[in-house]
Scaffold this motif. Sequence first.
Motif, mmCIF file in Angstrom:
data_model
loop_
_atom_site.group_PDB
_atom_site.id
_atom_site.type_symbol
_atom_site.label_atom_id
_atom_site.label_comp_id
_atom_site.label_asym_id
_atom_site.label_seq_id
_atom_site.Cartn_x
_atom_site.Cartn_y
_atom_site.Cartn_z
ATOM 1 N N ARG A 379 0.812 -1.215 0.000
ATOM 2 C CA ARG A 379 0.000 0.000 0.000
ATOM 3 C C ARG A 379 0.847 1.268 0.000
ATOM 4 N N ASP A 380 2.153 1.165 0.368
ATOM 5 C CA ASP A 380 3.037 2.329 0.340
ATOM 6 C C ASP A 380 3.578 2.619 -1.069
ATOM 7 N N HIS A 381 3.311 1.725 -2.006
ATOM 8 C CA HIS A 381 3.825 1.889 -3.367
ATOM 9 C C HIS A 381 2.999 2.904 -4.157
ATOM 10 N N LEU A 382 3.661 3.627 -5.044
ATOM 11 C CA LEU A 382 2.954 4.345 -6.094
ATOM 12 C C LEU A 382 2.482 3.294 -7.102
ATOM 13 N N LEU A 383 1.229 3.316 -7.487
ATOM 14 C CA LEU A 383 0.707 2.372 -8.464
ATOM 15 C C LEU A 383 0.481 3.076 -9.800
ATOM 16 N N VAL A 384 1.144 2.568 -10.841
ATOM 17 C CA VAL A 384 0.930 3.049 -12.207
ATOM 18 C C VAL A 384 0.308 1.896 -12.983
ATOM 19 N N TYR A 385 -0.892 2.092 -13.491
ATOM 20 C CA TYR A 385 -1.635 1.019 -14.149
ATOM 21 C C TYR A 385 -1.772 1.334 -15.637
ATOM 22 N N PHE A 386 -1.102 0.527 -16.501
ATOM 23 C CA PHE A 386 -1.192 0.691 -17.951
ATOM 24 C C PHE A 386 -2.294 -0.218 -18.486
ATOM 25 N N THR A 387 -3.263 0.366 -19.168
ATOM 26 C CA THR A 387 -4.399 -0.404 -19.664
ATOM 27 C C THR A 387 -5.053 0.322 -20.827
ATOM 28 N N ASP A 388 -5.841 -0.427 -21.614
ATOM 29 C CA ASP A 388 -6.626 0.233 -22.655
ATOM 30 C C ASP A 388 -7.897 0.838 -22.077
ATOM 31 N N GLY A 389 -8.150 0.578 -20.762
ATOM 32 C CA GLY A 389 -9.285 1.191 -20.072
ATOM 33 C C GLY A 389 -10.546 0.368 -20.063
ATOM 34 N N MET A 390 -10.559 -0.747 -20.813
ATOM 35 C CA MET A 390 -11.783 -1.534 -20.957
ATOM 36 C C MET A 390 -11.830 -2.645 -19.905
ATOM 37 N N GLY A 391 -12.452 -2.353 -18.757
ATOM 38 C CA GLY A 391 -12.561 -3.326 -17.683
ATOM 39 C C GLY A 391 -13.901 -3.222 -16.992
ATOM 40 N N GLU A 392 -13.928 -3.604 -15.700
ATOM 41 C CA GLU A 392 -15.194 -3.539 -14.978
ATOM 42 C C GLU A 392 -15.550 -2.091 -14.611
ATOM 43 N N LYS A 393 -16.782 -1.910 -14.163
ATOM 44 C CA LYS A 393 -17.241 -0.565 -13.794
ATOM 45 C C LYS A 393 -16.954 -0.237 -12.328
ATOM 46 N N ASP A 394 -16.897 -1.270 -11.486
ATOM 47 C CA ASP A 394 -16.650 -1.049 -10.065
ATOM 48 C C ASP A 394 -15.653 -2.079 -9.542
ATOM 49 N N LEU A 395 -14.708 -1.624 -8.701
ATOM 50 C CA LEU A 395 -13.726 -2.518 -8.104
ATOM 51 C C LEU A 395 -14.372 -3.332 -6.982
ATOM 52 N N VAL A 407 -2.816 4.936 -16.792
ATOM 53 C CA VAL A 407 -2.285 5.383 -18.081
ATOM 54 C C VAL A 407 -2.992 4.590 -19.174
ATOM 55 N N LEU A 408 -3.817 5.273 -19.959
ATOM 56 C CA LEU A 408 -4.566 4.627 -21.037
ATOM 57 C C LEU A 408 -3.713 4.610 -22.297
ATOM 58 N N THR A 409 -3.444 3.426 -22.814
ATOM 59 C CA THR A 409 -2.448 3.246 -23.873
ATOM 60 C C THR A 409 -3.012 3.318 -25.283
ATOM 61 N N GLY A 410 -4.324 3.199 -25.456
ATOM 62 C CA GLY A 410 -4.874 3.123 -26.805
ATOM 63 C C GLY A 410 -5.892 4.201 -27.096
ATOM 64 N N GLN A 411 -6.694 3.932 -28.108
ATOM 65 C CA GLN A 411 -7.696 4.904 -28.561
ATOM 66 C C GLN A 411 -9.117 4.371 -28.365
ATOM 67 N N LYS A 412 -9.273 3.471 -27.395
ATOM 68 C CA LYS A 412 -10.564 2.791 -27.251
ATOM 69 C C LYS A 412 -11.556 3.556 -26.376
ATOM 70 N N GLY A 413 -11.169 4.644 -25.757
ATOM 71 C CA GLY A 413 -12.105 5.403 -24.932
ATOM 72 C C GLY A 413 -11.542 5.706 -23.568
ATOM 73 N N ASP A 414 -12.442 5.999 -22.628
ATOM 74 C CA ASP A 414 -12.043 6.385 -21.287
ATOM 75 C C ASP A 414 -11.973 5.165 -20.366
ATOM 76 N N LEU A 415 -11.496 5.400 -19.146
ATOM 77 C CA LEU A 415 -11.439 4.339 -18.149
ATOM 78 C C LEU A 415 -12.859 3.917 -17.789
ATOM 79 N N SER A 416 -13.104 2.606 -17.770
ATOM 80 C CA SER A 416 -14.462 2.094 -17.569
ATOM 81 C C SER A 416 -14.959 2.243 -16.133
#
Length: 455
Positions: A379-395, A407-416
């Motif tokens: 939990r003390d780490h900085l988290l950098v998450y590389f994704t196209d953004g297409m995942g679930e709506k709620d954790l 960090v969204l890597t593609g052109q598929k839209g916003d973070l889901s």
Amino acid sequence: MNSEIDITIKDLYERTLKLGTEVQEDKDFRKDFFKLIEKVTFSMMNGEDNFFALFLIQLKREIRLDIASACETKASLSYFIIYFNPYIFLQCNLNEMQALIKHEIYHIMYNHIKQSSILEKKYSTTAVNTAMDISINQYINNLPPFSLTIENVRLAYNVDLKYDKTLEYYAEKLQKSINNRINEKGEKVENNNSGQVYKKFDASHSHEIWSESLGKYDMEQIDEVTTKMVRNSAKGKLPAKIEEFIKNLNKKAEISWQDYLRRIVGTLPHKYRKTITRRNRRQQDRLDLRGQLSNHIIQIAVAIDVSGSMSDGEFDTAIVEIINIMSKNDYELTIIECDNVVRRVYKVHSKKDLKKKIDTKGGTSFSPVFEYINKHNMRDHLLVYFTDGMGEKDLTCKPQNKRILWVLTGQKGDLSLNKSYGLVKKLKNYEAEKFDIYKEVLFNRGEWANNEWAK
């Protein structure tokens, strides 16, 4: 001028046949031969060929009869040597000589010395040598008839080869053909003719002098020499493939990681280290007690989406950014690869530790990464998450990290996600169709998955 060069070439070839192995030591022959090389260099100092002329000027030159090609190169810590075999080289006309020199310069640019040593752990020497030659010869005109091209290799190996593909693509295709030939006919493709004087081109023994560079020198330093030579030669109009190579060579990360990490280092929780240079704050009079200094090594967890919706190009985009992160600060970096489950976790201490994308077909879930981090007390780490953004709506679990960057890597839209729990940055640099050559550039720098290729 060409007629004069043709006469010189003919005269030097006749002297080669007369002198035999003495051509390597004969001072008059050496003097006249290297004058010819200067004329060939001068003949390229116009238009797009100027790049190759300026590159050749930076190479040391020698004569060697035990190479199976017209010319081959060998690396040193601060320079490259190009060796010429007069028996083979002098059978060519001026245009063919220019093409052979371009061929060797492409080998240097794409760092085939290092690539060959890695790929030969997976493919045969014949497959690798042939793949390297056809991967660059498709960009060179006026090659001698003995040169390996996609057209003649297709016929010789009865294999369908496409243009403008990566080196491993060609090696894999050729290896399958070689394996079929061995299985069907019981033939052995390779043998060793070490020390032989070659009077004609022999593809199965070309590039053998590259082994003289391996294990002796620091490949990262050789990479730096190569990069410097490429940039020194990039004057005026450039061939399209060279221009593309240099553009990718200079490609930089979109995010200014140095500024970003500097801003957050003071806000992230950090540990302390003991020191004798500072007194204990609570007991100032106790000289025997050590004080504390803040430990500002940044602990970073880099999550990479490896789901089926993430293309190889998007994965490579993430690699570019990760390389930039590592070049800017002291860090402790952990890579977490995840699709719908965490697939692989490993520590990264240098660029060479980065691994090639694993082949997965799973869907995208962000929650497994946060579950892993919570479970392993990160939990003390900085988290950098590389994704196209297409995942679930709620954790499914609430993140405990104080700083999270998506960090969204593609052109598929916003973070889901309905709630991101952090900042979201969308990259603009993604061009899928151009990543094959950039993958080669990463590999050449030693910044690609060397350990994965070697398996």
